[in-house]
Design a protein around this motif. Structure first.
Motif, PDB file in Angstrom:
ATOM      1  N   ARG A   1       7.046  85.461  24.168  1.00  0.00           N
ATOM      2  CA  ARG A   1       7.769  86.712  23.944  1.00  0.00           C
ATOM      3  C   ARG A   1       7.108  87.527  22.823  1.00  0.00           C
ATOM      4  O   ARG A   1       6.983  88.754  22.929  1.00  0.00           O
ATOM      5  N   GLU A   2       6.681  86.856  21.781  1.00  0.00           N
ATOM      6  CA  GLU A   2       6.028  87.553  20.664  1.00  0.00           C
ATOM      7  C   GLU A   2       4.671  88.106  21.077  1.00  0.00           C
ATOM      8  O   GLU A   2       4.339  89.257  20.773  1.00  0.00           O
TER       9      GLU A   2
ATOM     10  N   ALA B   1       9.593  81.609  23.243  1.00  0.00           N
ATOM     11  CA  ALA B   1       9.598  82.526  22.101  1.00  0.00           C
ATOM     12  C   ALA B   1       8.192  82.969  21.711  1.00  0.00           C
ATOM     13  O   ALA B   1       7.972  84.123  21.334  1.00  0.00           O
TER      14      ALA B   1
END
Length: 220
Positions: A155-156, A152
Protein backbone atom coordinates in the motif's frame (compact mmCIF):
# COMPACT_ATOMS: atom_id res chain seq x y z
CA UNK A 1 16.02 32.42 15.63
CA UNK A 2 15.66 28.65 15.24
CA UNK A 3 12.20 27.15 15.34
CA UNK A 4 11.43 24.53 18.03
CA UNK A 5 11.81 20.98 16.75
CA UNK A 6 8.10 20.26 17.07
CA UNK A 7 7.10 23.38 15.19
CA UNK A 8 9.76 22.75 12.56
CA UNK A 9 8.50 19.21 11.96
CA UNK A 10 4.92 20.43 11.73
CA UNK A 11 5.81 23.09 9.17
CA UNK A 12 7.93 20.61 7.18
CA UNK A 13 4.98 18.21 7.03
CA UNK A 14 2.69 21.05 5.96
CA UNK A 15 5.20 22.12 3.30
CA UNK A 16 5.53 18.56 1.99
CA UNK A 17 1.77 18.09 1.73
CA UNK A 18 1.44 21.39 -0.12
CA UNK A 19 4.33 20.53 -2.43
CA UNK A 20 2.96 17.07 -3.18
CA UNK A 21 -0.48 18.52 -3.91
CA UNK A 22 1.05 20.93 -6.44
CA UNK A 23 3.03 18.14 -8.07
CA UNK A 24 0.21 15.61 -8.34
CA UNK A 25 -2.33 18.30 -9.15
CA UNK A 26 -0.35 19.70 -12.07
CA UNK A 27 0.50 23.13 -10.66
CA UNK A 28 4.12 22.04 -10.91
CA UNK A 29 4.59 20.11 -14.15
CA UNK A 30 6.95 17.36 -15.21
CA UNK A 31 10.30 18.81 -16.23
CA UNK A 32 9.60 22.25 -14.74
CA UNK A 33 12.38 24.09 -12.91
CA UNK A 34 11.69 26.32 -9.91
CA UNK A 35 13.99 28.11 -7.50
CA UNK A 36 13.77 27.50 -3.76
CA UNK A 37 12.63 31.08 -2.97
CA UNK A 38 9.90 30.81 -5.61
CA UNK A 39 8.84 27.45 -4.23
CA UNK A 40 8.64 28.90 -0.71
CA UNK A 41 6.41 31.68 -2.02
CA UNK A 42 4.20 29.17 -3.81
CA UNK A 43 3.57 27.11 -0.67
CA UNK A 44 3.53 30.28 1.48
CA UNK A 45 5.88 28.87 4.10
CA UNK A 46 9.40 29.70 5.35
CA UNK A 47 12.39 28.44 3.41
CA UNK A 48 13.65 26.04 6.10
CA UNK A 49 10.61 23.72 6.16
CA UNK A 50 10.35 23.94 2.37
CA UNK A 51 13.92 22.65 2.10
CA UNK A 52 12.97 19.69 4.28
CA UNK A 53 9.89 19.06 2.16
CA UNK A 54 12.00 19.15 -0.99
CA UNK A 55 14.40 16.55 0.43
CA UNK A 56 11.47 14.28 1.20
CA UNK A 57 9.97 14.80 -2.27
CA UNK A 58 13.33 14.00 -3.83
CA UNK A 59 13.53 10.75 -1.81
CA UNK A 60 10.07 9.88 -3.14
CA UNK A 61 11.31 10.37 -6.71
CA UNK A 62 9.05 13.35 -7.43
CA UNK A 63 11.78 15.89 -8.16
CA UNK A 64 15.53 16.43 -8.30
CA UNK A 65 17.47 19.00 -6.30
CA UNK A 66 19.90 21.08 -8.33
CA UNK A 67 22.47 22.45 -5.85
CA UNK A 68 22.48 26.27 -5.55
CA UNK A 69 19.86 26.50 -8.32
CA UNK A 70 16.56 25.01 -7.19
CA UNK A 71 14.56 21.92 -8.03
CA UNK A 72 13.50 20.19 -11.24
CA UNK A 73 10.26 18.23 -11.31
CA UNK A 74 10.66 14.64 -12.49
CA UNK A 75 10.31 14.15 -16.24
CA UNK A 76 8.14 11.59 -18.00
CA UNK A 77 10.98 9.73 -19.71
CA UNK A 78 10.27 6.43 -21.51
CA UNK A 79 12.33 4.50 -18.95
CA UNK A 80 10.48 5.99 -15.99
CA UNK A 81 7.09 5.53 -17.63
CA UNK A 82 7.77 1.85 -18.20
CA UNK A 83 9.26 1.41 -14.73
CA UNK A 84 6.31 2.91 -12.88
CA UNK A 85 3.65 1.23 -15.00
CA UNK A 86 5.51 -2.10 -14.71
CA UNK A 87 5.15 -1.80 -10.95
CA UNK A 88 1.45 -1.02 -11.23
CA UNK A 89 1.01 -4.01 -13.56
CA UNK A 90 2.52 -6.37 -10.98
CA UNK A 91 0.19 -5.15 -8.24
CA UNK A 92 -2.88 -5.05 -10.48
CA UNK A 93 -2.45 -8.57 -11.81
CA UNK A 94 -1.99 -10.14 -8.41
CA UNK A 95 -4.79 -8.04 -6.97
CA UNK A 96 -7.15 -9.25 -9.70
CA UNK A 97 -6.17 -12.86 -9.01
CA UNK A 98 -6.76 -12.48 -5.29
CA UNK A 99 -10.16 -10.93 -5.78
CA UNK A 100 -11.10 -13.99 -7.83
CA UNK A 101 -9.58 -16.49 -5.39
CA UNK A 102 -11.20 -14.86 -2.39
CA UNK A 103 -14.58 -14.62 -4.06
CA UNK A 104 -14.64 -10.87 -3.50
CA UNK A 105 -15.54 -9.83 -7.02
CA UNK A 106 -18.75 -8.26 -5.73
CA UNK A 107 -16.63 -5.34 -4.54
CA UNK A 108 -16.42 -4.29 -8.18
CA UNK A 109 -20.11 -4.48 -9.05
CA UNK A 110 -20.84 -0.84 -8.21
CA UNK A 111 -17.62 0.28 -9.92
CA UNK A 112 -18.69 -1.60 -13.03
CA UNK A 113 -21.94 0.37 -13.12
CA UNK A 114 -19.97 3.62 -12.95
CA UNK A 115 -17.78 2.49 -15.87
CA UNK A 116 -20.81 1.62 -17.98
CA UNK A 117 -22.38 5.00 -17.27
CA UNK A 118 -19.14 6.79 -18.17
CA UNK A 119 -18.80 4.94 -21.47
CA UNK A 120 -22.38 5.83 -22.42
CA UNK A 121 -21.89 9.47 -21.44
CA UNK A 122 -18.56 9.71 -23.30
CA UNK A 123 -20.16 8.42 -26.50
CA UNK A 124 -22.66 11.27 -26.29
CA UNK A 125 -19.99 13.92 -25.86
CA UNK A 126 -16.95 14.46 -23.68
CA UNK A 127 -16.83 17.43 -21.33
CA UNK A 128 -14.02 18.60 -19.01
CA UNK A 129 -15.99 17.38 -15.99
CA UNK A 130 -16.39 13.96 -17.60
CA UNK A 131 -12.64 13.83 -18.21
CA UNK A 132 -11.98 14.57 -14.54
CA UNK A 133 -14.45 11.91 -13.47
CA UNK A 134 -12.88 9.38 -15.83
CA UNK A 135 -9.48 10.01 -14.25
CA UNK A 136 -10.91 9.49 -10.76
CA UNK A 137 -12.69 6.29 -11.82
CA UNK A 138 -9.50 5.06 -13.48
CA UNK A 139 -7.62 5.39 -10.20
CA UNK A 140 -10.50 3.80 -8.29
CA UNK A 141 -10.10 0.54 -10.16
CA UNK A 142 -6.32 0.42 -9.84
CA UNK A 143 -6.52 1.26 -6.13
CA UNK A 144 -9.11 -1.48 -5.61
CA UNK A 145 -6.84 -4.02 -7.28
CA UNK A 146 -3.78 -3.11 -5.22
CA UNK A 147 -5.81 -2.93 -1.98
CA UNK A 148 -6.91 -6.52 -2.60
CA UNK A 149 -3.38 -7.60 -1.68
CA UNK A 150 -4.06 -6.53 1.91
CA UNK A 151 -0.42 -5.64 2.37
CA UNK A 152 0.64 -2.47 4.21
CA UNK A 153 4.06 -2.38 2.52
CA UNK A 154 2.50 -2.71 -0.91
CA UNK A 155 0.00 0.00 0.00
CA UNK A 156 2.84 2.40 0.82
CA UNK A 157 4.80 1.57 -2.33
CA UNK A 158 1.65 1.83 -4.42
CA UNK A 159 0.85 5.27 -3.01
CA UNK A 160 4.33 6.54 -3.88
CA UNK A 161 4.08 5.04 -7.36
CA UNK A 162 0.67 6.62 -7.84
CA UNK A 163 2.12 10.04 -6.99
CA UNK A 164 4.86 9.61 -9.59
CA UNK A 165 2.40 8.54 -12.27
CA UNK A 166 0.14 11.46 -11.36
CA UNK A 167 3.00 13.91 -11.89
CA UNK A 168 3.82 12.34 -15.27
CA UNK A 169 0.19 12.32 -16.40
CA UNK A 170 0.00 16.10 -16.22
CA UNK A 171 2.70 16.25 -18.89
CA UNK A 172 0.25 14.52 -21.22
CA UNK A 173 -3.39 15.01 -20.18
CA UNK A 174 -5.88 12.24 -20.92
CA UNK A 175 -7.07 12.62 -24.50
CA UNK A 176 -10.84 12.50 -25.02
CA UNK A 177 -10.58 9.63 -27.51
CA UNK A 178 -8.74 7.52 -24.91
CA UNK A 179 -11.60 7.59 -22.38
CA UNK A 180 -13.92 5.04 -24.01
CA UNK A 181 -11.17 2.49 -24.84
CA UNK A 182 -9.68 2.81 -21.34
CA UNK A 183 -13.08 2.31 -19.67
CA UNK A 184 -13.77 -0.69 -21.91
CA UNK A 185 -10.40 -2.18 -20.98
CA UNK A 186 -11.34 -1.69 -17.34
CA UNK A 187 -14.67 -3.40 -17.92
CA UNK A 188 -12.84 -6.41 -19.36
CA UNK A 189 -10.80 -6.60 -16.14
CA UNK A 190 -13.88 -6.25 -13.95
CA UNK A 191 -15.84 -8.81 -15.96
CA UNK A 192 -12.96 -11.28 -15.71
CA UNK A 193 -12.99 -10.91 -11.93
CA UNK A 194 -16.79 -11.06 -11.66
CA UNK A 195 -16.71 -14.16 -13.88
CA UNK A 196 -14.35 -15.85 -11.45
CA UNK A 197 -11.57 -16.47 -13.99
CA UNK A 198 -8.06 -15.57 -12.79
CA UNK A 199 -6.43 -15.98 -16.19
CA UNK A 200 -9.01 -13.90 -18.03
CA UNK A 201 -8.74 -11.15 -15.43
CA UNK A 202 -4.92 -11.14 -15.44
CA UNK A 203 -4.80 -11.11 -19.24
CA UNK A 204 -7.23 -8.18 -19.32
CA UNK A 205 -4.90 -6.31 -16.93
CA UNK A 206 -1.96 -7.00 -19.26
CA UNK A 207 -3.90 -5.76 -22.31
CA UNK A 208 -4.80 -2.57 -20.47
CA UNK A 209 -1.14 -2.13 -19.50
CA UNK A 210 -0.01 -2.57 -23.12
CA UNK A 211 -2.57 -0.09 -24.43
CA UNK A 212 -1.64 2.44 -21.76
CA UNK A 213 2.01 2.26 -22.79
CA UNK A 214 0.99 2.67 -26.43
CA UNK A 215 -0.89 5.82 -25.48
CA UNK A 216 2.39 7.06 -23.98
CA UNK A 217 4.14 6.20 -27.25
CA UNK A 218 5.96 3.14 -25.89
CA UNK A 219 5.71 -0.05 -27.92
CA UNK A 220 6.99 -3.57 -27.39
Amino acid sequence: MNMPDGEGLLLAEKAFNALKAMLTGGQLRAGQFVSMPDLARMVDLPLAPVREAVKRAESAGLLNVLPKRGVAVMEATPDLIREYFDLRLIFDQEGARRLVRGGHGERLAALRDVHVRLVEAARNGITPSLQREAMAVDWSLHSTLSDALGNATVREIYAQNRDRISVMQHSRPLLPDRIVPAMEEHLAIIDGILGGDEQVAAEAVRRHFAQTLRWWGIFG
